[in-house]
Design an enzyme around this catalytic site. Structure first.
Site, short mmCIF file in Angstrom:
data_model
loop_
_atom_site.label_atom_id
_atom_site.label_comp_id
_atom_site.label_asym_id
_atom_site.label_seq_id
_atom_site.Cartn_x
_atom_site.Cartn_y
_atom_site.Cartn_z
N CYS A 137 0.84 -1.20 0.00
CA CYS A 137 0.00 0.00 0.00
C CYS A 137 0.88 1.25 0.00
O CYS A 137 1.99 1.25 0.53
CB CYS A 137 -0.92 0.00 1.23
SG CYS A 137 -2.10 1.38 1.24
N ASP B 250 0.37 3.77 1.73
CA ASP B 250 0.31 4.34 3.08
C ASP B 250 1.71 4.68 3.62
O ASP B 250 2.60 3.83 3.59
CB ASP B 250 -0.39 3.33 4.01
CG ASP B 250 -0.80 3.95 5.34
OD1 ASP B 250 0.08 4.48 6.04
OD2 ASP B 250 -1.99 3.90 5.67
N ARG C 286 2.82 4.87 6.44
CA ARG C 286 3.24 4.14 7.64
C ARG C 286 3.74 2.73 7.33
O ARG C 286 4.10 1.98 8.24
CB ARG C 286 2.06 4.05 8.63
CG ARG C 286 1.52 5.41 9.05
CD ARG C 286 0.16 5.29 9.69
NE ARG C 286 -0.82 4.74 8.76
CZ ARG C 286 -2.09 4.47 9.06
NH1 ARG C 286 -2.53 4.69 10.29
NH2 ARG C 286 -2.91 4.00 8.16
N HIS D 74 -2.16 -4.00 4.98
CA HIS D 74 -2.00 -3.60 6.39
C HIS D 74 -3.37 -3.39 7.01
O HIS D 74 -4.31 -2.97 6.34
CB HIS D 74 -1.13 -2.34 6.51
CG HIS D 74 -1.74 -1.12 5.91
ND1 HIS D 74 -2.31 -0.12 6.67
CD2 HIS D 74 -1.88 -0.71 4.62
CE1 HIS D 74 -2.76 0.83 5.88
NE2 HIS D 74 -2.52 0.50 4.63
N CYS E 32 -6.24 -0.20 6.76
CA CYS E 32 -5.97 0.42 5.45
C CYS E 32 -7.12 1.36 5.07
O CYS E 32 -8.27 0.94 4.95
CB CYS E 32 -5.80 -0.66 4.38
SG CYS E 32 -5.44 0.02 2.74
#
Ligand code: CO
Length: 216
Positions: free
Chosen positions: A42, A44, A46, A98, A101
């Site tokens: 992803c 993302d 993080r 994750h 998400c």
């Protein structure tokens, strides 16, 4: 005047540290890349690919998009997979989702966010496909967690169906597909036991992974 000077300062510090730890690192790296793994994850912020698995530059070929989707008409993702499999000859393709998400949760909740709604349509299809399994999970966070897992398993199934991957297996090339999920709140990875190494076992392993709901 330098724009975003702190990032350039970080870069200089990082490059010096790497070179100090391993003299000649960048020169060696500039001459070839020979990664064993393709990571599809992803976007993302993080979920940084290399850091999570402790790999250095040169060790991980990476593709990231919102909700780690593998769509059969996405020439960006397909090109990454084709180059990784046919040219770099990676041995492993790892799709890593994750928990929590935002893309998966938005798809589940039918939130309107703009252009990205069209991309998330693929994730909505997965939520629809598994609605019976999801519906019986009363805790909303656990339901979202399970959907994040199901999304990874489905994306790996998509990878296994791509002609590039099927052709690689047909010519006897070693290629393993993996479904992993990362928990942002503790930094830990979990293997969703959907490891596919040839087209014959793919469907059975996929069904076992889909029906394995003990984790939630
Ligand atoms: Co995400």
């Amino acid at each position: 005047m330098q724009v975003l000077p702190h990032l350039f300062a970080n870069n200089v510090r990082w490059a010096k540290e790497v070179e100090a730890q391993e003299p000649g690192f960048f020169k060696t790296l500039s001459e070839q890349q020979n990664p064993e793994y393709l990571w599809i994850g992803c976007s993302d912020s993080r979920v940084p690919a290399n850091e999570i698995v402790g790999l250095k530059p040169g060790e991980l070929f990476v593709h990231r998009n919102v909700a780690n989707a593998v769509v059969h008409t996405d020439f960006n993702c397909l090109s990454v997979i084709q180059y990784a499999v046919d040219v770099l000859k990676v041995k492993h393709i790892i799709v890593t989702g994750h928990y929590g998400c935002g893309g998966v949760i938005a798809a589940m909740n039918n939130v309107k966010l703009g252009l990205i709604d069209n991309w998330l349509r693929h994730i909505k299809d997965i939520a629809h496909k598994h609605q019976e399994q999801l519906r019986v999970i009363s805790d909303i966070e656990k339901r979202q967690d399970r959907m994040c897992e199901l999304n990874v398993i489905e994306q790996v199934m998509n990878v296994s169906q791509i002609s590039i991957v099927q052709d690689a297996w047909a010519r006897g090339q070693e290629l393993h597909l993996h479904s992993w999920i990362y928990r942002v709140s503790d930094g830990m990875l979990t293997d969703l036991q959907n490891n596919i190494t040839n087209p014959d076992d793919a469907v059975e392993i996929y069904h076992d992974a889909i029906n394995n709901i003990q984790k939630v």
